[in-house]
Design a protein around this motif. Structure first.
Motif, PDB file in Angstrom:
ATOM      1  N   ARG A  79      67.987  67.594  88.826  1.00 12.80           N
ATOM      2  CA  ARG A  79      67.171  66.456  88.374  1.00 12.80           C
ATOM      3  C   ARG A  79      66.524  65.704  89.538  1.00 12.80           C
ATOM      4  N   HIS A  80      66.758  66.172  90.740  1.00 13.75           N
ATOM      5  CA  HIS A  80      66.206  65.531  91.933  1.00 13.75           C
ATOM      6  C   HIS A  80      65.093  66.387  92.542  1.00 13.75           C
ATOM      7  N   ALA A  81      64.301  65.764  93.409  1.00 15.60           N
ATOM      8  CA  ALA A  81      63.323  66.523  94.183  1.00 15.60           C
ATOM      9  C   ALA A  81      64.061  67.554  95.035  1.00 15.60           C
ATOM     10  N   ARG A  82      63.427  68.689  95.266  1.00 15.33           N
ATOM     11  CA  ARG A  82      64.070  69.722  96.078  1.00 15.33           C
ATOM     12  C   ARG A  82      63.142  70.169  97.205  1.00 15.33           C
ATOM     13  N   HIS A  83      63.750  70.454  98.325  1.00 16.72           N
ATOM     14  CA  HIS A  83      63.024  70.950  99.495  1.00 16.72           C
ATOM     15  C   HIS A  83      63.720  72.212  99.992  1.00 16.72           C
ATOM     16  N   PHE A  84      62.932  73.226 100.311  1.00 20.45           N
ATOM     17  CA  PHE A  84      63.468  74.484 100.823  1.00 20.45           C
ATOM     18  C   PHE A  84      63.053  74.697 102.270  1.00 20.45           C
ATOM     19  N   LEU A  85      63.931  75.339 103.026  1.00 21.00           N
ATOM     20  CA  LEU A  85      63.580  75.979 104.281  1.00 21.00           C
ATOM     21  C   LEU A  85      63.808  77.469 104.079  1.00 21.00           C
ATOM     22  N   LEU A  86      63.197  78.283 104.918  1.00 28.22           N
ATOM     23  CA  LEU A  86      63.374  79.727 104.821  1.00 28.22           C
ATOM     24  C   LEU A  86      64.253  80.237 105.959  1.00 28.22           C
ATOM     25  N   GLY A  87      65.053  81.268 105.633  1.00 26.65           N
ATOM     26  CA  GLY A  87      65.909  81.904 106.631  1.00 26.65           C
ATOM     27  C   GLY A  87      65.603  83.381 106.751  1.00 26.65           C
ATOM     28  N   ASN A  88      66.313  84.059 107.619  1.00 28.97           N
ATOM     29  CA  ASN A  88      66.031  85.472 107.875  1.00 28.97           C
ATOM     30  C   ASN A  88      66.199  86.341 106.634  1.00 28.97           C
ATOM     31  N   HIS A  89      67.206  86.056 105.812  1.00 32.83           N
ATOM     32  CA  HIS A  89      67.432  86.891 104.627  1.00 32.83           C
ATOM     33  C   HIS A  89      66.333  86.716 103.576  1.00 32.83           C
ATOM     34  N   ASP A  90      65.641  85.601 103.595  1.00 37.42           N
ATOM     35  CA  ASP A  90      64.552  85.394 102.635  1.00 37.42           C
ATOM     36  C   ASP A  90      63.393  86.356 102.885  1.00 37.42           C
ATOM     37  N   PHE A  91      63.381  86.986 104.057  1.00 39.50           N
ATOM     38  CA  PHE A  91      62.335  87.953 104.395  1.00 39.50           C
ATOM     39  C   PHE A  91      62.817  89.399 104.279  1.00 39.50           C
ATOM     40  N   ALA A  92      64.021  89.591 103.721  1.00 40.54           N
ATOM     41  CA  ALA A  92      64.532  90.944 103.487  1.00 40.54           C
ATOM     42  C   ALA A  92      63.970  91.447 102.154  1.00 40.54           C
ATOM     43  N   VAL A  93      62.638  91.547 102.123  1.00 42.44           N
ATOM     44  CA  VAL A  93      61.902  91.934 100.920  1.00 42.44           C
ATOM     45  C   VAL A  93      60.886  93.010 101.309  1.00 42.44           C
ATOM     46  N   ALA A  94      60.287  93.627 100.299  1.00 43.80           N
ATOM     47  CA  ALA A  94      59.270  94.647 100.579  1.00 43.80           C
ATOM     48  C   ALA A  94      58.143  94.048 101.411  1.00 43.80           C
ATOM     49  N   SER A  95      57.566  94.873 102.292  1.00 50.02           N
ATOM     50  CA  SER A  95      56.606  94.388 103.278  1.00 50.02           C
ATOM     51  C   SER A  95      55.408  93.673 102.656  1.00 50.02           C
ATOM     52  N   GLN A  96      55.008  94.104 101.453  1.00 52.15           N
ATOM     53  CA  GLN A  96      53.828  93.467 100.832  1.00 52.15           C
ATOM     54  C   GLN A  96      54.096  92.022 100.423  1.00 52.15           C
ATOM     55  N   HIS A  97      55.372  91.619 100.413  1.00 53.81           N
ATOM     56  CA  HIS A  97      55.717  90.247 100.008  1.00 53.81           C
ATOM     57  C   HIS A  97      55.967  89.311 101.186  1.00 53.81           C
ATOM     58  N   LEU A  98      55.927  89.814 102.416  1.00 49.42           N
ATOM     59  CA  LEU A  98      56.312  88.984 103.563  1.00 49.42           C
ATOM     60  C   LEU A  98      55.484  87.708 103.675  1.00 49.42           C
ATOM     61  N   ASN A  99      54.213  87.773 103.359  1.00 54.70           N
ATOM     62  CA  ASN A  99      53.365  86.583 103.475  1.00 54.70           C
ATOM     63  C   ASN A  99      53.409  85.693 102.234  1.00 54.70           C
ATOM     64  N   GLU A 100      54.238  86.045 101.249  1.00 54.65           N
ATOM     65  CA  GLU A 100      54.276  85.312  99.986  1.00 54.65           C
ATOM     66  C   GLU A 100      55.569  84.530  99.775  1.00 54.65           C
TER      67      GLU A 100
END
Length: 284
Positions: A79-100
């Motif tokens: 129910r509160h505002a949320r803020h994200f930071l990104l870490g190394n595991h957030d980029f363990a995705v297919a290469s076409q998604h790296l910029n997304e």
């Protein structure tokens, strides 16, 4: 004893939920599939409090683009505002998604800042110079390799593939934001997935240059990070370096926190494995 005055505001902290529908890794004591239930538990607790926002300090997922489809709806119950930071595991995705990745989690940009009640929060993108976040062939990957080689030659603890650094452009932006906050009379809390102090194998490649910069900032109160799931804590020149423990670790014990910001101190209420602390602000 802390004075009983009411806090200026409170905010919640989560580090490294690292969700994925994967089997446990007992060798590392990590249970990525269990993080959905742990996150639900943390959000239920956050929703019982009056919080300004909740920040997740990176590694929202363990890997796999489809993991975002399962974990992000859990945040919708907050129910509160949320803020994200990104870490190394957030980029363990297919290469076409790296910029997304940043847009997938609804971030305004990969690094950003916001003000609240006399404080400036600066959220860094610690992944810019790395072997995983830039697309293949991007010169930032080569720059990361050079940094790692230099750190290795210097006998540093942290020249590992899972660490990273900010770019010169982001560094200049950070300096400008620190200057803006000082001119506005604001205290500053910097947030980054990667710790920079105390010395540790999980620290950012650019820890030394950041520590040198921060030594000149008498309005910098704290630096919050994740990445090192064991947690860590240190103090340099009246700035607190708080490395929060990883939620993904252990089969059933949780780890998250609520930070209460007072005129003269920060009070961290740890839940589960996270430690509670009272941090006096020296210039208050």
């Amino acid at each position: 004893m802390p004075s009983p005055s009411a806090p200026l505001f409170r905010f919640g902290v989560v580090a490294d939920p690292q969700y994925a529908a994967l089997e446990p890794n007992p060798a590392l004591d990590r249970y990525p599939a269990n993080s959905l239930a742990k996150l639900e538990e943390a959000i239920a607790e956050f929703n019982r409090h009056d919080l300004a926002f909740v920040v997740t300090l990176g590694d929202i997922i363990d890997g796999g683009w489809e993991s975002f489809d399962a974990v992000l709806p859990v945040y919708e119950t907050l129910r509160h505002a949320r803020h994200f930071l990104l870490g190394n595991h957030d980029f363990a995705v297919a290469s076409q998604h790296l910029n997304e990745v940043a847009s997938r989690v609804g971030m305004p940009s990969a690094y950003y800042d916001f003000a609240h009640a006399g404080y400036r929060f600066i959220a860094l993108d610690g992944n810019e110079i790395s072997l995983f976040a830039p697309p293949e062939g991007d010169p930032r990957r080569a720059e990361a390799k050079l940094l790692m080689k230099a750190l290795h030659r210097a006998g540093a603890m942290n020249p590992h593939r899972w660490n990273a650094a900010i770019s010169d452009t982001q560094y200049a932006w950070l300096v400008a934001k620190l200057d803006e906050a000082k001119a506005a009379g604001e205290k500053v809390i910097v947030m980054n997935h990667y710790p920079i102090f105390p010395e540790n194998s999980h620290n950012a490649f650019d820890s030394e240059s950041m520590l040198m910069l921060f030594a000149e900032q008498d309005h910098l109160v704290a630096y919050l990070s994740g990445h090192n799931h064991a947690g860590n804590f240190g103090v340099v020149d009246d700035t607190y370096f708080i490395n929060f423990k990883g939620m993904v670790d252990t089969e059933d014990s949780n780890a998250y926190a609520i930070v209460s910001v007072y005129e003269d101190r920060l009070e961290i209420q740890g839940f589960g494995r996270e430690e509670s602390r009272v941090l006096v602000l020296q210039d208050a």
